[in-house]
Every structure is written in structure tokens, then in C-alpha cells.
Scaffold this motif. Sequence first.
Motif, PDB file in Angstrom:
ATOM      1  N   THR A  81      19.297  13.546  45.073  1.00 48.82           N
ATOM      2  CA  THR A  81      19.609  14.290  46.299  1.00 48.82           C
ATOM      3  C   THR A  81      18.930  13.652  47.502  1.00 48.82           C
ATOM      4  O   THR A  81      19.546  13.477  48.555  1.00 48.82           O
ATOM      5  N   ILE A  82      17.648  13.297  47.340  1.00 49.75           N
ATOM      6  CA  ILE A  82      16.934  12.649  48.443  1.00 49.75           C
ATOM      7  C   ILE A  82      17.655  11.365  48.840  1.00 49.75           C
ATOM      8  O   ILE A  82      17.881  11.100  50.027  1.00 49.75           O
ATOM      9  N   GLY A  83      18.058  10.610  47.826  1.00 47.55           N
ATOM     10  CA  GLY A  83      18.757   9.353  48.096  1.00 47.55           C
ATOM     11  C   GLY A  83      20.041   9.591  48.869  1.00 47.55           C
ATOM     12  O   GLY A  83      20.325   8.917  49.864  1.00 47.55           O
ATOM     13  N   VAL A  84      20.819  10.584  48.420  1.00 48.09           N
ATOM     14  CA  VAL A  84      22.081  10.880  49.099  1.00 48.09           C
ATOM     15  C   VAL A  84      21.821  11.283  50.545  1.00 48.09           C
ATOM     16  O   VAL A  84      22.506  10.841  51.471  1.00 48.09           O
ATOM     17  N   LEU A  85      20.798  12.134  50.751  1.00 49.71           N
ATOM     18  CA  LEU A  85      20.495  12.586  52.111  1.00 49.71           C
ATOM     19  C   LEU A  85      20.111  11.403  53.006  1.00 49.71           C
ATOM     20  O   LEU A  85      20.583  11.301  54.141  1.00 49.71           O
ATOM     21  N   ILE A  86      19.288  10.520  52.465  1.00 54.38           N
ATOM     22  CA  ILE A  86      18.855   9.364  53.262  1.00 54.38           C
ATOM     23  C   ILE A  86      20.063   8.527  53.672  1.00 54.38           C
ATOM     24  O   ILE A  86      20.171   8.065  54.805  1.00 54.38           O
ATOM     25  N   LEU A  87      20.996   8.359  52.717  1.00 56.42           N
ATOM     26  CA  LEU A  87      22.162   7.521  53.004  1.00 56.42           C
ATOM     27  C   LEU A  87      23.152   8.240  53.920  1.00 56.42           C
ATOM     28  O   LEU A  87      23.771   7.628  54.786  1.00 56.42           O
ATOM     29  N   ALA A  88      23.298   9.531  53.714  1.00 54.48           N
ATOM     30  CA  ALA A  88      24.354  10.250  54.426  1.00 54.48           C
ATOM     31  C   ALA A  88      23.929  10.670  55.831  1.00 54.48           C
ATOM     32  O   ALA A  88      24.767  10.815  56.721  1.00 54.48           O
ATOM     33  N   PHE A  89      22.619  10.825  56.044  1.00 55.20           N
ATOM     34  CA  PHE A  89      22.180  11.352  57.330  1.00 55.20           C
ATOM     35  C   PHE A  89      22.630  10.509  58.530  1.00 55.20           C
ATOM     36  O   PHE A  89      23.178  11.053  59.496  1.00 55.20           O
ATOM     37  N   PRO A  90      22.442   9.200  58.512  1.00 53.76           N
ATOM     38  CA  PRO A  90      22.894   8.404  59.664  1.00 53.76           C
ATOM     39  C   PRO A  90      24.392   8.558  59.917  1.00 53.76           C
ATOM     40  O   PRO A  90      24.829   8.611  61.075  1.00 53.76           O
ATOM     41  N   VAL A  91      25.154   8.649  58.834  1.00 59.98           N
ATOM     42  CA  VAL A  91      26.604   8.802  58.988  1.00 59.98           C
ATOM     43  C   VAL A  91      26.902  10.134  59.677  1.00 59.98           C
ATOM     44  O   VAL A  91      27.694  10.217  60.615  1.00 59.98           O
ATOM     45  N   TYR A  92      26.187  11.173  59.209  1.00 62.00           N
ATOM     46  CA  TYR A  92      26.378  12.488  59.806  1.00 62.00           C
ATOM     47  C   TYR A  92      25.990  12.454  61.282  1.00 62.00           C
ATOM     48  O   TYR A  92      26.701  12.971  62.145  1.00 62.00           O
ATOM     49  N   LEU A  93      24.860  11.804  61.568  1.00 60.94           N
ATOM     50  CA  LEU A  93      24.375  11.730  62.944  1.00 60.94           C
ATOM     51  C   LEU A  93      25.404  11.012  63.827  1.00 60.94           C
ATOM     52  O   LEU A  93      25.645  11.422  64.969  1.00 60.94           O
ATOM     53  N   THR A  94      26.008   9.974  63.283  1.00 57.83           N
ATOM     54  CA  THR A  94      27.033   9.244  64.029  1.00 57.83           C
ATOM     55  C   THR A  94      28.186  10.177  64.375  1.00 57.83           C
ATOM     56  O   THR A  94      28.674  10.207  65.505  1.00 57.83           O
ATOM     57  N   PHE A  95      28.594  10.950  63.364  1.00 57.07           N
ATOM     58  CA  PHE A  95      29.697  11.871  63.598  1.00 57.07           C
ATOM     59  C   PHE A  95      29.323  12.919  64.656  1.00 57.07           C
ATOM     60  O   PHE A  95      30.087  13.185  65.582  1.00 57.07           O
ATOM     61  N   VAL A  96      28.112  13.469  64.536  1.00 53.34           N
ATOM     62  CA  VAL A  96      27.667  14.477  65.502  1.00 53.34           C
ATOM     63  C   VAL A  96      27.668  13.871  66.907  1.00 53.34           C
ATOM     64  O   VAL A  96      28.164  14.477  67.869  1.00 53.34           O
ATOM     65  N   ALA A  97      27.139  12.674  67.015  1.00 51.93           N
ATOM     66  CA  ALA A  97      27.068  12.024  68.327  1.00 51.93           C
ATOM     67  C   ALA A  97      28.451  11.810  68.920  1.00 51.93           C
ATOM     68  O   ALA A  97      28.618  11.795  70.140  1.00 51.93           O
ATOM     69  N   SER A  98      29.447  11.629  68.045  1.00 52.04           N
ATOM     70  CA  SER A  98      30.790  11.380  68.559  1.00 52.04           C
ATOM     71  C   SER A  98      31.439  12.663  69.089  1.00 52.04           C
ATOM     72  O   SER A  98      32.569  12.636  69.553  1.00 52.04           O
ATOM     73  N   THR A  99      30.731  13.798  68.969  1.00 48.76           N
ATOM     74  CA  THR A  99      31.312  15.067  69.454  1.00 48.76           C
ATOM     75  C   THR A  99      30.531  15.647  70.641  1.00 48.76           C
ATOM     76  O   THR A  99      30.723  16.804  71.014  1.00 48.76           O
ATOM     77  N   TRP A 100      29.602  14.893  71.198  1.00 42.95           N
ATOM     78  CA  TRP A 100      28.869  15.349  72.388  1.00 42.95           C
ATOM     79  C   TRP A 100      29.186  14.428  73.563  1.00 42.95           C
ATOM     80  O   TRP A 100      29.743  13.344  73.383  1.00 42.95           O
ATOM     81  N   ASP A 101      28.777  14.834  74.749  1.00 38.13           N
ATOM     82  CA  ASP A 101      29.010  13.956  75.895  1.00 38.13           C
ATOM     83  C   ASP A 101      27.812  13.026  76.090  1.00 38.13           C
ATOM     84  O   ASP A 101      26.740  13.222  75.497  1.00 38.13           O
ATOM     85  N   ALA A 102      28.004  12.014  76.921  1.00 38.78           N
ATOM     86  CA  ALA A 102      27.010  10.955  77.076  1.00 38.78           C
ATOM     87  C   ALA A 102      25.660  11.511  77.516  1.00 38.78           C
ATOM     88  O   ALA A 102      24.608  11.121  76.994  1.00 38.78           O
ATOM     89  N   ALA A 103      25.672  12.437  78.458  1.00 35.87           N
ATOM     90  CA  ALA A 103      24.421  12.948  79.021  1.00 35.87           C
ATOM     91  C   ALA A 103      23.552  13.577  77.941  1.00 35.87           C
ATOM     92  O   ALA A 103      22.353  13.299  77.841  1.00 35.87           O
ATOM     93  N   THR A 104      24.149  14.402  77.091  1.00 36.08           N
ATOM     94  CA  THR A 104      23.391  15.075  76.035  1.00 36.08           C
ATOM     95  C   THR A 104      22.735  14.065  75.097  1.00 36.08           C
ATOM     96  O   THR A 104      21.593  14.237  74.667  1.00 36.08           O
ATOM     97  N   ILE A 105      23.472  12.993  74.778  1.00 32.63           N
ATOM     98  CA  ILE A 105      22.925  12.008  73.843  1.00 32.63           C
ATOM     99  C   ILE A 105      21.775  11.254  74.498  1.00 32.63           C
ATOM    100  O   ILE A 105      20.715  11.063  73.906  1.00 32.63           O
ATOM    101  N   ILE A 106      21.982  10.859  75.755  1.00 29.75           N
ATOM    102  CA  ILE A 106      21.004   9.988  76.390  1.00 29.75           C
ATOM    103  C   ILE A 106      19.690  10.707  76.693  1.00 29.75           C
ATOM    104  O   ILE A 106      18.624  10.133  76.542  1.00 29.75           O
ATOM    105  N   ASN A 107      19.750  11.984  77.059  1.00 29.89           N
ATOM    106  CA  ASN A 107      18.482  12.641  77.342  1.00 29.89           C
ATOM    107  C   ASN A 107      17.745  13.064  76.072  1.00 29.89           C
ATOM    108  O   ASN A 107      16.711  13.727  76.139  1.00 29.89           O
ATOM    109  N   GLY A 108      18.268  12.649  74.939  1.00 29.80           N
ATOM    110  CA  GLY A 108      17.502  12.805  73.711  1.00 29.80           C
ATOM    111  C   GLY A 108      17.441  14.212  73.178  1.00 29.80           C
ATOM    112  O   GLY A 108      16.621  14.532  72.338  1.00 29.80           O
TER     113      GLY A 108
END
Lengths: 282, 355
Positions: free
Chosen positions: A17-44
Motif C-alpha cells: 500500500t505504501i508503495g502504491v501511494l508513493i507511486l500514485a500520489f504524483p499522478v494524483y497531484l498532477t490531475f488535481v493541478a490540472s483542475t485549478w487555475d494558475a494563481a492557486t497553483i503558483i501561490n502554493g
Amino acid sequence: MVENRTFGDRLAYLILTIGVLILAFPVYLTFVASTWDAATIINGQMPLYPGPFFAENYYRTLFIGTAGTTREPVINMMINSFVMAMAIALGKIFISVLSAYAVVYYRFPFRMAAFWLIFLTLMLPVEVRIFPTFKVVADIGFLDTYQGLAVPLIASATGTLLFRQFFMTIPDELLEASKIDGAGPFRFFKDTVLPLSMTTVAALFVIQFIYGWNQYLWPLLITTKDSMQTIVIGIKKMIVTADALTEWQLAMTTAVLAMLPPVAVVILMQRLFVKGLVDQEK
Amino acid sequence: MAEVSITNVRKVYPGNVEAVKGVSIDIPDGGFCVLVGPSGCGKSTLLRMVAGLETITSGECRIGGRVVNEIEPSDRDIAMVFQNYALYPHMSVYDNMAYGLRNRGTPKDEIERRVQEASKILGIESFLERRPRQLSGGQRQRVAMGRAIVRKPQVFLFDEPLSNLDAKLRVQMRVEIKKLQRALGVTSIYVTHDQVEAMTLSDKLVVMSAGRVEQMGLPNEVYRKPASRFVATFIGSPPMNIARGVVRGKGAVSIGDVVLPVADMAADLVPGAAIEVGLRPEDLIVTPNGSLTMAVDFIEELGATQLFHGMLGGAALVIQAASGLVPADSKTLNLSIDPAKVHLFDLETGMRRGL
């Protein structure tokens, strides 16, 4: 003992499970980032859940493109990548099936020499022979064309070796039975060898499609026009910007889009794979 | 329908390995010829040369009067059944049988008719749609035969077709092959290393050894009058007993101190010459007033028959007798033998020394 085994099982699942989470998290983060606007992403302060800009981001990426760096709608890049990956995968299967068939079933002078020459190219990946290859492709006038993207990558030995190994497992009696049944070399190839190789073909297709889709160095060298760039190059260009803000939401959307075709190929081909295997086992 | 004639055929492989050293065989139309011999004797190579799967180094092979040396296998009008069946794994049983006909451009309804006909003969109508993998060994064997039958060839070639089957099925298929060949009347060549198959199937038995024909003829002839020690011990189970003996004069030899009468004896054998004496286990008959005395070591019970292992005149001997005929605890047996059933072989060449 029983106690121990359950503990072992649980530990295994925990690690998994830990392994899957480590591998899947960046992918999930990429997807999440693709659903927000630039300002939200850039201000961290981007949350870990999807935002409201999904439709807008995907529409802009696919059909308009970034404002500064790549200037092309990503759909065009995807088409370029797809054509290139398909041409490499199909071309390679075509060439390697035929060459392996020749090497295994025909007795001609210098047969082994031909085989070893093919084998040697394994030691010369694209990166090693990139300058001479570029020179040749440029002289032929293939720069900024699909031929230029695909043809040099088709020539390699992996497929030939794979098919050769497989053909050698086909019993000789099948060839002899075909001869007596009046099938010439071409008929034997079409009616017996090819149908038996379908699972190998599927495997090679998956590997080569992904290999072609992920090409970076070669397309970077031989494409100069925006209309010919591939999606992998597109992502790179979007992220590295000299004097403008990176449009992260679009870059992330492109990244998600770039992942989809290889995933689709794997899933679709996996079915064929399994079907072939099941058919054989019955 | 055709006769097959093989004349002085040789096969030399690269590296000067001579697998077949000049073989001539004539098989009449409708004949069933069995090539038998130990592995490596060249029998399969010979069959494959008839099939066209190996080139003929020298000599001539004719099928139906036509020289086929340079003719492609598919044009020789033959059909072959392989040891491992060689069915196309990705095709249904129907397609396996129809494939050869399709390649020849046979009309569809004709193919349909012939496949149905052949599958009815072989009893495989119910699984025409299945894949070879879904069939048992015996069923696959039938399909392989079906593939041969539908072609209506002039010659059937069988390359050890039964050796992948279990013992029971082998006996059953052996009978079926024989019946089928009788019914169809197609000239057949059958390769096997199993001497029982060879004896039962053939009407022309060819025993091969080291690339040469040792003997050929009717199976019974080969069995009764083996031309050499090799043939004598190869054909027949349990094999013929071979013992060192000495010629005692006209019509008599001895093994140790036991004297045997001989009917079939070459005239030039002089008394005192060393010779090999061959006695088939079933030719030695147990009778109370038999002149030969054998000391029994142990007995093998085979059900219908018993094998007695023992010594006769200092030589090891096996005899076969119907069960129940002899008490199982016998320590000595009195035996007699028909003088016509004593075989003599030359000590050095192993050739028969008969009349």
C-alpha cells in the motif's frame, strides 16, 4: 505459525500500500493541478482535492494551447505523437516479423552474418548513432516530417530477436505438414506463423507504442516547426519558460493527456494478451 | 492408387554422415510396408525422402511409376501422419482437415463433403469445431489421420504415429489403422521402432539397421526365418535366445553338453566349428519326456503366459509357456524343440547359416 503468517501477510500488504501511494500520489497531484487555475497553483495553496476549472483547462489545452511557449493546441501534438508511435510500433512489427521469418526459415548465404549484423544494432541505440542518423535524415529531406520522426526508430533488433526466439519454438513438423498440405513459404507465414505469433505481436506493439510515444531526444532534434512537435516536447517547453510565468495548470493538463494513450494501449492490448493466452491453454 | 519403388536410395548428410546406405524396396499397389529398426537406423530418413522433406542424395524414388526425386512434397500425391500429429494449433479440427484441400483450390462443397466423410469414418464428427488443444491424444491422432484421408492421396506415410499414445490406446489405434488401410486400399509406408506394430500391421516388413535393409518379406517369414542375428533378436518379444554352440555334425549342434537336432543347417558347416544357436522362447515346449533339461532360476508371471528364466547347457535361457501348464515351483523343466525351429547364425557376421 498461523499467527505469524497473518502478520507476514499484513506486513506485505502494508508495504504494498505504501508503495502504491508513493507511486500514485504524483499522478494524483498532477490531475488535481490540472483542475485549478494558475494563481492557486503558483501561490502554493493548492488543495489536495479537484478544483472547479477542469472543463476550462482541458478545453484551453486541447484546442487553444498555451499563451507563450508552445503556441499550438495540444490536440495537434497528440496527433503527431500518435502518428509517430503507431508508425514506429507497426513498422517495427512488420519489419521484425519478416526479417525473423527470413532468418529462421530460409537458408541463404551469409544468413548467420545477417543475423549477427541485426544483433549488433542492439549495441547501437538511437542516442549513440544520433549524429550520423540526423545527417542521413536531413540529407534525404525528412526533417519536420512523419517519416523523419518514425523511420530511424523503426530500425532496431529487439523485435527481430523476439520473433526469432518465438519462431524457433514452432515445431518443425508444422512446417513439414504445411509443405505436404501444399502451402508455400508465404502461405505458411500467413496461415500458420502469423496467427501463432499474435500474442508476441501484441506484446511488441505495447512496448513499441510506449517507446515511440515517450521519445524525446529524436523528435527534439529533427522537428523545428511548431506544427510537428510531439506532446513530450510540448510538456517540456511549457515548463521551462525564460521570461513568463509557467502556466502550470495547462502543463499539468497536458501531462495528464500525455498519459492517456499509453494507458489505453496497455489496457486494450492486455485483453488481447489474456485472450491469446487463455486460448492457448485450453 | 500406386506402387512405390525405391531404388538404391542413399542419404548423405553434410559432414559425410551416411544415414541411408543404398536401400531398394518395392511396395505393390495397396501394400502396407512397415519399416522397423532401432533409433538411428535411417528408417525415418528414408520415409522423409519418400515424402520429399529430405533430398535424395542418390538413387531413385518412384510413386506410381513417376520419378519424384525433384518433385515438391505437395505435388507427390502423398499424405503424412506425424509422430506429434503436427496439427495446426490455431485452427479448428475442420480447418485442419480442410487446409490442404483449400490450398489446392478444391471447391467448397467438395471440401465439406470429404471432411464429413472422413470424420464419419474416424468417428470425430462431434468435435469438428474444437481446437486440437481441446482433444485427447487419441482424438488428435484421429484428426491427423483425417487430414491424411481427406486428401485421397496415392500413398500414406506414417512416421511413428502411435508412439505418443498410452499402451491401451496404441493397441486400439493399431487395429483401426489396419482396418482403415484395408478399407481404403491406399499404399502405405509406416515407420516404427515397435516390433509388435511392425508384425501386426505389415504385409511387407522391412527390418533396417545402420542405414541398410537387414531383411524384408512377409512378417511371418521374417519371424520364422530371420536372416541375421540382428533380425532374430529385434523381432519377437521376449527376444530370441542366442547361445554359443558347437557344430556336432550334420543336423546336430550342442550348447554346452546339451545336443540339439537342427533341420535347417548350411552344408559347409564342419563339426567342431563354433556357431550361435537361436531358440525362440515359445518354440521350446515343456513336455515330461523332453530331452533337454533346463534349471529354472525364477519365473515371470505375465497373466496369459509365464516366462521361465534358467540355464540350459551353461547358457542363459528364457522360455515362454501358457500359464497353468507348468507348476510354478518347478526347479527343472524337460524341454523339446522342433528341429526346424532351431536357428543358426555365423559367429562373426551374424548371418543365418541355413540351407
